[in-house]
Design a protein around this motif. Structure first.
Motif, PDB file in Angstrom:
ATOM      1  N   ILE A 103       0.841  -1.199   0.000  1.00  0.00           N
ATOM      2  CA  ILE A 103       0.000   0.000   0.000  1.00  0.00           C
ATOM      3  C   ILE A 103       0.880   1.255   0.000  1.00  0.00           C
ATOM      4  O   ILE A 103       0.618   2.219  -0.722  1.00  0.00           O
ATOM      5  CB  ILE A 103      -0.951  -0.006   1.223  1.00  0.00           C
ATOM      6  CG1 ILE A 103      -1.873  -1.227   1.172  1.00  0.00           C
ATOM      7  CG2 ILE A 103      -1.751   1.282   1.302  1.00  0.00           C
ATOM      8  CD1 ILE A 103      -3.045  -1.113   0.270  1.00  0.00           C
ATOM      9  N   GLY A 104       1.954   1.220   0.794  1.00  0.00           N
ATOM     10  CA  GLY A 104       2.870   2.351   0.828  1.00  0.00           C
ATOM     11  C   GLY A 104       3.523   2.572  -0.524  1.00  0.00           C
ATOM     12  O   GLY A 104       3.663   3.710  -0.979  1.00  0.00           O
ATOM     13  N   PHE A 105       3.898   1.489  -1.172  1.00  0.00           N
ATOM     14  CA  PHE A 105       4.517   1.560  -2.494  1.00  0.00           C
ATOM     15  C   PHE A 105       3.555   2.187  -3.505  1.00  0.00           C
ATOM     16  O   PHE A 105       3.933   3.043  -4.300  1.00  0.00           O
ATOM     17  CB  PHE A 105       4.906   0.144  -2.924  1.00  0.00           C
ATOM     18  CG  PHE A 105       5.691   0.072  -4.198  1.00  0.00           C
ATOM     19  CD1 PHE A 105       6.967   0.594  -4.261  1.00  0.00           C
ATOM     20  CD2 PHE A 105       5.159  -0.528  -5.323  1.00  0.00           C
ATOM     21  CE1 PHE A 105       7.700   0.528  -5.431  1.00  0.00           C
ATOM     22  CE2 PHE A 105       5.878  -0.598  -6.495  1.00  0.00           C
ATOM     23  CZ  PHE A 105       7.161  -0.067  -6.555  1.00  0.00           C
ATOM     24  N   VAL A 106       2.281   1.766  -3.454  1.00  0.00           N
ATOM     25  CA  VAL A 106       1.280   2.303  -4.388  1.00  0.00           C
ATOM     26  C   VAL A 106       1.071   3.794  -4.136  1.00  0.00           C
ATOM     27  O   VAL A 106       1.143   4.618  -5.061  1.00  0.00           O
ATOM     28  CB  VAL A 106      -0.056   1.559  -4.237  1.00  0.00           C
ATOM     29  CG1 VAL A 106      -1.148   2.257  -5.040  1.00  0.00           C
ATOM     30  CG2 VAL A 106       0.076   0.116  -4.668  1.00  0.00           C
ATOM     31  N   TYR A 107       0.854   4.181  -2.858  1.00  0.00           N
ATOM     32  CA  TYR A 107       0.520   5.569  -2.600  1.00  0.00           C
ATOM     33  C   TYR A 107       1.749   6.469  -2.604  1.00  0.00           C
ATOM     34  O   TYR A 107       1.618   7.700  -2.666  1.00  0.00           O
ATOM     35  CB  TYR A 107      -0.348   5.680  -1.344  1.00  0.00           C
ATOM     36  CG  TYR A 107      -1.707   5.165  -1.718  1.00  0.00           C
ATOM     37  CD1 TYR A 107      -2.587   5.977  -2.425  1.00  0.00           C
ATOM     38  CD2 TYR A 107      -2.049   3.833  -1.533  1.00  0.00           C
ATOM     39  CE1 TYR A 107      -3.780   5.488  -2.881  1.00  0.00           C
ATOM     40  CE2 TYR A 107      -3.244   3.334  -1.992  1.00  0.00           C
ATOM     41  CZ  TYR A 107      -4.105   4.169  -2.661  1.00  0.00           C
ATOM     42  OH  TYR A 107      -5.280   3.676  -3.137  1.00  0.00           O
ATOM     43  N   GLY A 108       2.949   5.862  -2.567  1.00  0.00           N
ATOM     44  CA  GLY A 108       4.157   6.632  -2.783  1.00  0.00           C
ATOM     45  C   GLY A 108       4.141   7.293  -4.152  1.00  0.00           C
ATOM     46  O   GLY A 108       4.618   8.416  -4.326  1.00  0.00           O
ATOM     47  N   ALA A 109       3.545   6.594  -5.138  1.00  0.00           N
ATOM     48  CA  ALA A 109       3.466   7.157  -6.489  1.00  0.00           C
ATOM     49  C   ALA A 109       2.561   8.387  -6.496  1.00  0.00           C
ATOM     50  O   ALA A 109       2.849   9.380  -7.169  1.00  0.00           O
ATOM     51  CB  ALA A 109       2.937   6.108  -7.454  1.00  0.00           C
ATOM     52  N   PHE A 110       1.484   8.324  -5.720  1.00  0.00           N
ATOM     53  CA  PHE A 110       0.579   9.474  -5.662  1.00  0.00           C
ATOM     54  C   PHE A 110       1.233  10.618  -4.891  1.00  0.00           C
ATOM     55  O   PHE A 110       1.107  11.780  -5.269  1.00  0.00           O
ATOM     56  CB  PHE A 110      -0.745   9.069  -5.019  1.00  0.00           C
ATOM     57  CG  PHE A 110      -1.531   8.111  -5.855  1.00  0.00           C
ATOM     58  CD1 PHE A 110      -2.478   8.575  -6.759  1.00  0.00           C
ATOM     59  CD2 PHE A 110      -1.302   6.752  -5.799  1.00  0.00           C
ATOM     60  CE1 PHE A 110      -3.183   7.699  -7.562  1.00  0.00           C
ATOM     61  CE2 PHE A 110      -2.005   5.873  -6.604  1.00  0.00           C
ATOM     62  CZ  PHE A 110      -2.950   6.347  -7.479  1.00  0.00           C
ATOM     63  N   ALA A 111       1.953  10.258  -3.818  1.00  0.00           N
ATOM     64  CA  ALA A 111       2.650  11.279  -3.040  1.00  0.00           C
ATOM     65  C   ALA A 111       3.731  11.951  -3.886  1.00  0.00           C
ATOM     66  O   ALA A 111       4.000  13.144  -3.727  1.00  0.00           O
ATOM     67  CB  ALA A 111       3.255  10.655  -1.780  1.00  0.00           C
ATOM     68  N   THR A 112       4.336  11.168  -4.802  1.00  0.00           N
ATOM     69  CA  THR A 112       5.331  11.739  -5.711  1.00  0.00           C
ATOM     70  C   THR A 112       4.754  12.923  -6.467  1.00  0.00           C
ATOM     71  O   THR A 112       5.355  14.002  -6.521  1.00  0.00           O
ATOM     72  CB  THR A 112       5.797  10.664  -6.713  1.00  0.00           C
ATOM     73  OG1 THR A 112       6.447   9.622  -6.003  1.00  0.00           O
ATOM     74  CG2 THR A 112       6.758  11.247  -7.738  1.00  0.00           C
ATOM     75  N   GLU A 113       3.551  12.720  -7.023  1.00  0.00           N
ATOM     76  CA  GLU A 113       2.913  13.793  -7.788  1.00  0.00           C
ATOM     77  C   GLU A 113       2.606  14.989  -6.889  1.00  0.00           C
ATOM     78  O   GLU A 113       2.760  16.137  -7.287  1.00  0.00           O
ATOM     79  CB  GLU A 113       1.613  13.292  -8.434  1.00  0.00           C
ATOM     80  CG  GLU A 113       1.798  12.129  -9.392  1.00  0.00           C
ATOM     81  CD  GLU A 113       2.564  12.514 -10.651  1.00  0.00           C
ATOM     82  OE1 GLU A 113       2.680  13.718 -10.929  1.00  0.00           O
ATOM     83  OE2 GLU A 113       3.066  11.608 -11.329  1.00  0.00           O
ATOM     84  N   VAL A 114       2.189  14.704  -5.658  1.00  0.00           N
ATOM     85  CA  VAL A 114       1.863  15.790  -4.722  1.00  0.00           C
ATOM     86  C   VAL A 114       3.111  16.611  -4.412  1.00  0.00           C
ATOM     87  O   VAL A 114       3.098  17.840  -4.488  1.00  0.00           O
ATOM     88  CB  VAL A 114       1.262  15.219  -3.418  1.00  0.00           C
ATOM     89  CG1 VAL A 114       1.101  16.316  -2.382  1.00  0.00           C
ATOM     90  CG2 VAL A 114      -0.076  14.558  -3.693  1.00  0.00           C
ATOM     91  N   PHE A 115       4.208  15.917  -4.085  1.00  0.00           N
ATOM     92  CA  PHE A 115       5.436  16.629  -3.732  1.00  0.00           C
ATOM     93  C   PHE A 115       6.001  17.392  -4.918  1.00  0.00           C
ATOM     94  O   PHE A 115       6.516  18.487  -4.779  1.00  0.00           O
ATOM     95  CB  PHE A 115       6.487  15.655  -3.191  1.00  0.00           C
ATOM     96  CG  PHE A 115       6.231  15.246  -1.767  1.00  0.00           C
ATOM     97  CD1 PHE A 115       6.006  16.206  -0.795  1.00  0.00           C
ATOM     98  CD2 PHE A 115       6.210  13.912  -1.401  1.00  0.00           C
ATOM     99  CE1 PHE A 115       5.765  15.840   0.517  1.00  0.00           C
ATOM    100  CE2 PHE A 115       5.962  13.546  -0.090  1.00  0.00           C
ATOM    101  CZ  PHE A 115       5.742  14.506   0.865  1.00  0.00           C
ATOM    102  N   ARG A 116       5.881  16.793  -6.116  1.00  0.00           N
ATOM    103  CA  ARG A 116       6.391  17.474  -7.295  1.00  0.00           C
ATOM    104  C   ARG A 116       5.622  18.773  -7.512  1.00  0.00           C
ATOM    105  O   ARG A 116       6.198  19.833  -7.742  1.00  0.00           O
ATOM    106  CB  ARG A 116       6.268  16.582  -8.528  1.00  0.00           C
ATOM    107  CG  ARG A 116       7.000  17.139  -9.711  1.00  0.00           C
ATOM    108  CD  ARG A 116       6.785  16.286 -10.910  1.00  0.00           C
ATOM    109  NE  ARG A 116       5.359  16.156 -11.203  1.00  0.00           N
ATOM    110  CZ  ARG A 116       4.873  16.225 -12.430  1.00  0.00           C
ATOM    111  NH1 ARG A 116       5.672  16.408 -13.434  1.00  0.00           N
ATOM    112  NH2 ARG A 116       3.575  16.098 -12.621  1.00  0.00           N
TER     113      ARG A 116
END
Lengths: 229, 242
Positions: A103-116
């Motif tokens: 789950i962390g791996f999946v939502y890390g991708a979404f967090a990537t977009e947020v941080f970018r």
């Protein structure tokens, strides 16, 4: 309101595990998100490609498939690889660890977009000014970039958290006794599926409402230095 | 490798079911979402609040709970459902899956449309009123077309999310793409090969959907083309999150 036939404690146990998994997954997601955003904005082509592949693949594959790959696929893969090297080992994953890592791996991708997005929202001039007065990269990041990034990232991260907490219900398929799984067991034991699944859904709803309130407060706090028209 | 090659026809059948239930739920969900969004914006609290509660419930709970609530939960009311003749629907996993998916996507889509309707510039509405348009005409000619265009980037994300959510219906033993992969794995004990193949299938379907939406967006924004305006794209980037 609900007659849970003495199985209420199971739901309570489940909630605690659900929250534990969600918090661990969120920590992983934030960590991967920062690395991913750094990769996407990096001037190193390999880092950019890796980050781009990460978000592209995660966006295109259902969480359930990824959970099943990690829990059932990876141990078999390790065993197969070990076998070709002549070793006979047996690998078994803990469903808690497999669950929160996936789950962390999946939502890390979404967090990537947020941080970018948050990084890009910090005015360029401020970063330039920081360098101009002689700040090092680290000092600039610590004093100028990160404090402002958190403010821009907060709405997106709150969103990630709320989708993430719902996604933890999927870990029930790998038999982790979290809220959904325990509701399922209780529903089968008492033969009242509607009662238990409805109770579980209201608990998820309550978690969402509490998260929304906290997010609202946090955003107000983060924006306290911003003048409102 | 041979196993994957032999499984391909069955995986294709599974993918077909995935596409089918996605298409049905998307179509019905879309038809339901527009009136729901309008009701959600109603000034009458007796209309607005029930719709708001429905949207809030389906957006605030995990899909798997909604699916179990409908599929297993309906069993608790079997006698009543049999008496009114609805049990023949609720005992079918396929019906329950499509019903749950439709209710889920209708809630998310209604919320997207609500935002889009509120995003229509007030000047345009004012101008239409000044021209003497009636309420119906105003909605048909000005608000809804504009709102649909505004909603498109977020809506394409919703369709992608729904496509991926359909994998959960394999848990109630439907033979969609994930379901087929799990059945083959149960016999062959080759989990990572088949799940990875299924993942590639999903990847292709996801980017196929996104490609179609990109075309539609391009087609609908012809009148904006020469203007240096990238606000639509910026919206698509942030809309990756629900």
């Amino acid at each position: 309101m609900f007659d849970l036939k003495g199985y209420g404690w199971m739901l309570w146990d489940g909630v605690q595990l659900t929250l534990a998994v969600a918090v661990c997954a969120m920590v992983v997601a934030l960590f991967l998100g920062l690395i991913g955003a750094w990769g996407k904005l990096s001037s190193v082509p390999v880092a950019r490609l890796a980050a781009e592949t990460y978000t592209t693949v995660i966006r295109g594959v259902p969480e359930l498939i990824l959970i099943l790959i990690v829990y059932y696929g990876v141990p078999t893969l390790i065993q197969d690889v070990a076998e070709t090297m002549g070793a006979d080992i047996f690998v078994d994953f803990n469903s808690f660890i497999a669950g929160f890592l996936t789950i962390g791996f999946v939502y890390g991708a979404f967090a990537t977009e947020v941080f970018r997005g948050a990084y890009q929202a910090v005015p360029r001039g401020q970063i330039e000014a920081a360098y101009a007065i002689g700040m090092s990269r680290m000092l600039m990041a610590r004093r100028i970039l990160l404090p402002q990034m958190w403010r821009f990232a907060l709405p997106g991260l709150g969103n990630v958290w709320m989708v993430l907490i719902k996604a933890t219900a999927l870990i029930s398929v790998i038999q982790l006794p979290e809220l959904m799984r325990n509701a399922d067991i209780a529903a089968r034991a008492v033969r009242q599926p509607f009662t238990f699944f409805f109770a579980a859904s209201l608990i998820y709803l309550a978690i969402t409402i509490v998260s929304m309130t906290v997010q609202h407060r946090a955003e107000a706090w983060a924006n306290r230095g911003v003048r409102r028209s | 490798m041979e196993l994957i090659w032999d499984s391909l026809p069955r995986l294709f059948d599974g993918a077909l079911l995935t596409i089918q239930i996605t298409a049905i739920s998307v179509a019905i969900g879309l038809l339901a979402a527009v009136p729901l969004a309008l009701l959600r914006l109603s000034h009458n609290p007796f209309v607005r609040l029930p719709v708001y509660a429905y949207i809030f419930y389906f957006r605030g709970t995990p899909f798997i709970v909604q699916l179990f609530l409908i599929y297993y939960g309906s069993g608790q009311f079997r006698d009543t459902l049999e008496a009114v003749g609805l049990w023949i629907f609720f005992r079918e996993a396929y019906f329950c899956a499509v019903l749950a998916l439709t209710l889920n996507t209708a809630a998310y889509t209604a919320e997207i449309f609500r935002g889009a309707i509120q995003g229509v510039p007030f000047g345009e509405i004012e101008a239409a009123r000044a021209c003497g348009m009636s309420r119906g005409l105003l909605y048909r000619r000005i608000i809804l077309p504009k709102a649909l265009r505004l909603a498109l980037p977020a809506y394409s994300n919703e369709v992608v999310f729904l496509l991926q959510t359909t994998s959960i219906v394999s848990i109630i033993a439907l033979l969609d793409l994930t379901g087929v992969a799990r059945v083959i794995i149960a016999r062959s004990f080759e989990p990572y090969k088949l799940f990875l193949t299924a993942a590639i299938f999903y990847l292709v379907m996801t980017y196929g959907v996104l490609f179609v939406f990109k075309r539609v967006e391009f087609w609908l924004s012809g009148h904006l083309r020469d203007r240096p305006d990238d606000s639509l794209e910026a919206e698509a980037d942030t809309a990756i999150l629900r």
